[in-house]
Design an enzyme around this catalytic site. Sequence first.
Site, PDB file in Angstrom:
ATOM      1  N   ARG A 164      40.073  55.983  43.625  1.00  0.00           N
ATOM      2  CA  ARG A 164      40.235  55.865  44.784  1.00  0.00           C
ATOM      3  C   ARG A 164      39.681  54.420  45.124  1.00  0.00           C
ATOM      4  O   ARG A 164      39.199  53.971  46.313  1.00  0.00           O
ATOM      5  CB  ARG A 164      39.778  56.673  45.921  1.00  0.00           C
ATOM      6  N   SER A 238      42.347  63.191  52.540  1.00  0.00           N
ATOM      7  CA  SER A 238      40.844  63.512  52.179  1.00  0.00           C
ATOM      8  C   SER A 238      40.134  62.456  52.834  1.00  0.00           C
ATOM      9  O   SER A 238      40.392  61.378  52.872  1.00  0.00           O
ATOM     10  CB  SER A 238      41.145  63.313  50.765  1.00  0.00           C
ATOM     11  N   GLU A 334      36.149  58.316  51.897  1.00  0.00           N
ATOM     12  CA  GLU A 334      37.335  57.637  51.441  1.00  0.00           C
ATOM     13  C   GLU A 334      37.942  56.937  52.460  1.00  0.00           C
ATOM     14  O   GLU A 334      38.403  55.711  51.801  1.00  0.00           O
ATOM     15  CB  GLU A 334      38.348  58.683  50.673  1.00  0.00           C
TER      16      GLU A 334
HETATM   17  N1  EPU Z   1      38.568  73.749  47.463  1.00  0.00           N
HETATM   18  C1  EPU Z   1      38.186  74.932  48.202  1.00  0.00           C
HETATM   19  N2  EPU Z   1      38.075  74.618  49.711  1.00  0.00           N
HETATM   20  C2  EPU Z   1      38.580  73.804  50.105  1.00  0.00           C
HETATM   21  C3  EPU Z   1      39.248  72.776  49.539  1.00  0.00           C
HETATM   22  C4  EPU Z   1      39.427  72.808  48.117  1.00  0.00           C
HETATM   23  O1  EPU Z   1      37.432  75.561  47.733  1.00  0.00           O
HETATM   24  O2  EPU Z   1      38.744  73.608  51.381  1.00  0.00           O
HETATM   25  C5  EPU Z   1      38.514  74.153  45.984  1.00  0.00           C
HETATM   26  C6  EPU Z   1      40.065  74.224  45.541  1.00  0.00           C
HETATM   27  O3  EPU Z   1      40.277  75.857  45.430  1.00  0.00           O
HETATM   28  C7  EPU Z   1      40.283  73.806  44.225  1.00  0.00           C
HETATM   29  C8  EPU Z   1      39.083  72.493  44.289  1.00  0.00           C
HETATM   30  O4  EPU Z   1      38.607  72.552  45.347  1.00  0.00           O
HETATM   31  O5  EPU Z   1      39.587  74.575  43.133  1.00  0.00           O
HETATM   32  C9  EPU Z   1      40.132  71.121  44.514  1.00  0.00           C
HETATM   33  O6  EPU Z   1      41.090  71.097  45.418  1.00  0.00           O
HETATM   34  P1  EPU Z   1      42.271  70.444  45.494  1.00  0.00           P
HETATM   35  O7  EPU Z   1      42.998  70.802  44.344  1.00  0.00           O
HETATM   36  O8  EPU Z   1      43.040  70.962  47.024  1.00  0.00           O
HETATM   37  O9  EPU Z   1      42.134  69.006  45.316  1.00  0.00           O
HETATM   38  P2  EPU Z   1      40.840  68.020  46.043  1.00  0.00           P
HETATM   39  O10 EPU Z   1      40.058  67.681  44.997  1.00  0.00           O
HETATM   40  O11 EPU Z   1      40.395  68.680  46.914  1.00  0.00           O
HETATM   41  C10 EPU Z   1      42.015  65.987  45.379  1.00  0.00           C
HETATM   42  C11 EPU Z   1      42.564  64.507  46.360  1.00  0.00           C
HETATM   43  C12 EPU Z   1      43.718  64.775  47.327  1.00  0.00           C
HETATM   44  C13 EPU Z   1      45.084  65.287  46.330  1.00  0.00           C
HETATM   45  C14 EPU Z   1      44.391  66.470  45.489  1.00  0.00           C
HETATM   46  C15 EPU Z   1      45.519  66.952  44.560  1.00  0.00           C
HETATM   47  C16 EPU Z   1      40.437  63.385  46.326  1.00  0.00           C
HETATM   48  C17 EPU Z   1      39.338  62.940  47.602  1.00  0.00           C
HETATM   49  N3  EPU Z   1      41.485  64.018  46.951  1.00  0.00           N
HETATM   50  O12 EPU Z   1      41.792  66.696  46.516  1.00  0.00           O
HETATM   51  O13 EPU Z   1      44.263  63.440  47.743  1.00  0.00           O
HETATM   52  O14 EPU Z   1      46.233  65.382  47.157  1.00  0.00           O
HETATM   53  O15 EPU Z   1      43.342  66.281  44.639  1.00  0.00           O
HETATM   54  O16 EPU Z   1      45.474  66.197  43.355  1.00  0.00           O
HETATM   55  O17 EPU Z   1      40.467  63.013  45.344  1.00  0.00           O
HETATM   56  C18 EPU Z   1      43.929  62.107  49.516  1.00  0.00           C
HETATM   57  O18 EPU Z   1      43.482  61.370  48.709  1.00  0.00           O
HETATM   58  O19 EPU Z   1      44.198  61.798  50.849  1.00  0.00           O
HETATM   59  C19 EPU Z   1      44.318  63.308  49.005  1.00  0.00           C
HETATM   60  C20 EPU Z   1      44.934  64.229  50.102  1.00  0.00           C
END
Ligand code: EPU
Length: 338
Positions: A164, A238, A334
Site C-alpha cells: 500500500r 480498509s 491506510e
Molecule cells: N478478520 C477477522 N475479523 C474481521 C476482519 C478480518 O477475524 O473483522 C480475519 C479474517 O477472518 C482473516 C483475516 O482477518 O483471517 C484477513 O481478513 P481479510 O481476508 O478480510 O483481509 P484483510 O487482511 O482484512 C486485506 C486488504 C483488503 C483486501 C483483502 C483481500 C489491507 C489493509 N486490506 O484485508 O483491501 O480486499 O485483504 O485481499 O491490506 C483495502 O485496501 O481497502 C482493502 C479492502
Amino acid sequence: MEILTNQSVFQYNTFGIDVKTKYLASFKNIEELKELLQSPLIQEEKKLIIGGGSNVLFTKNYEGVILVNKITGIDIVEENEEHVLVKVGAGENWHEFVMWSINNQYAGIENLSLIPGSVGASPMQNIGAYGVEIKDVFHQLEAVEIKTGNTQVFNHKECAFGYRESVFKNVLKDQFVITSVTYKLNKKPVYNISYGAIKQQLEENNVEDLSIKEVANAVIQIRQSKLPDPQKIGNAGSFFKNPIVSQAKFEELKQKFPEIAHYLLPDSTVKLAAGWLIDNLGWKGKRVNNHGVHSKQALVLVNYGGSSGEDIYNLSEDIIASVKEAYGVELEREVNIY
Ligand code: EPU
C-alpha cells in the site's frame, strides 16, 4: 475550465463527508491541467488531486484547491502474442477498466475487481486484493510535476512500490499529478486463486471451466459480502494497514492469542490481520452516533450519514490506542487524512 470557490466536497469522497474546499476545479486532459497549475488564482494554494476520492478522510474544510482528475481513455499501445500494453487515463474508474479488460480477455487484474477509486490512484498506493497488487501488472506511468508543469515518465523501479505504498505517498507526496498509467496485461491468463476465500467461492459457484470472468465474479461476490458499498454507506475500504511485526513479537502474541490471523512473509517477518486484532477486542459493528466499525469487517470504518470526519478520526484514534494497549502493536492508517 472553471475554478469554483467555497464548494462542498461531499460528492468527491466516498466517506461522504460534507466539508468545503476553498477552490475546486477539474481537468479533462494534460493541457487543461497545466493551464490550471499556472493560473495565478490558485498557483500559491496547496493542492489536492482527487480521482475517485476513495482513500481520503476530510476532518476539516480544505484550505486550498482540490483538482479533480477527469482524464479518460483506454488505448492499446503495444501488443504481441502474449501481452498487451494498455495506457489508461488516470481519471477512468478502476472497476470499469477491470471490466473492460475482462470483456477483451486480458488477464492480470481480475482479482482487483470492484476496488473503489480511479486508475490514477492505483499505483499511488499500490492497490491490492486477493493475492494480487498493481505492481504485478504495472508497466509505467506519466505524471505532471506540480511545481514546473513538466511531464515525466516513471518506470516500475522509480515508483518504489511497497505494501500500500509508492514513492508518490512518500518522498514525492503532493508533488506530481498522475495523468495516465500503462499496464502490462496477459493474453494467456495466469490464475491466482490461492487466496482461500476465492477457492471457496469458485467451489460454491460450481465453476468447472476457470476463466478470468469467473474469478472476477467470485471476487465481486466476496467483496460484496464483506465490504460496504460506498454508494450506500460512506467508507474508504480498509482504514488501517495490516501491521508487520518481527518473528519474536509474533511468537509472543501467539502464546497469548493462539487464534491470531497472520501471514508469514518471505523475509521471515509476520503480517498480522489488523481486522482480526480489532475484531478480537470487540470493536466490530460498534456504532457511535452516525459512524462506527463495519459489522462484517473490522478494518473498515463507516459513516452511516451525516457524521463528521473528525468523529471518524477520533474513533480511529481510540482503536489505535486499544490495539496498542492489548497487543503492543502500532496500527497505521491506510487512508489519507486531510
Ligand atoms: N478478520 C477477522 N475479523 C474481521 C476482519 C478480518 O477475524 O473483522 C480475519 C479474517 O477472518 C482473516 C483475516 O482477518 O483471517 C484477513 O481478513 P481479510 O481476508 O478480510 O483481509 P484483510 O487482511 O482484512 C486485506 C486488504 C483488503 C483486501 C483483502 C483481500 C489491507 C489493509 N486490506 O484485508 O483491501 O480486499 O485483504 O485481499 O491490506 C483495502 O485496501 O481497502 C482493502 C479492502
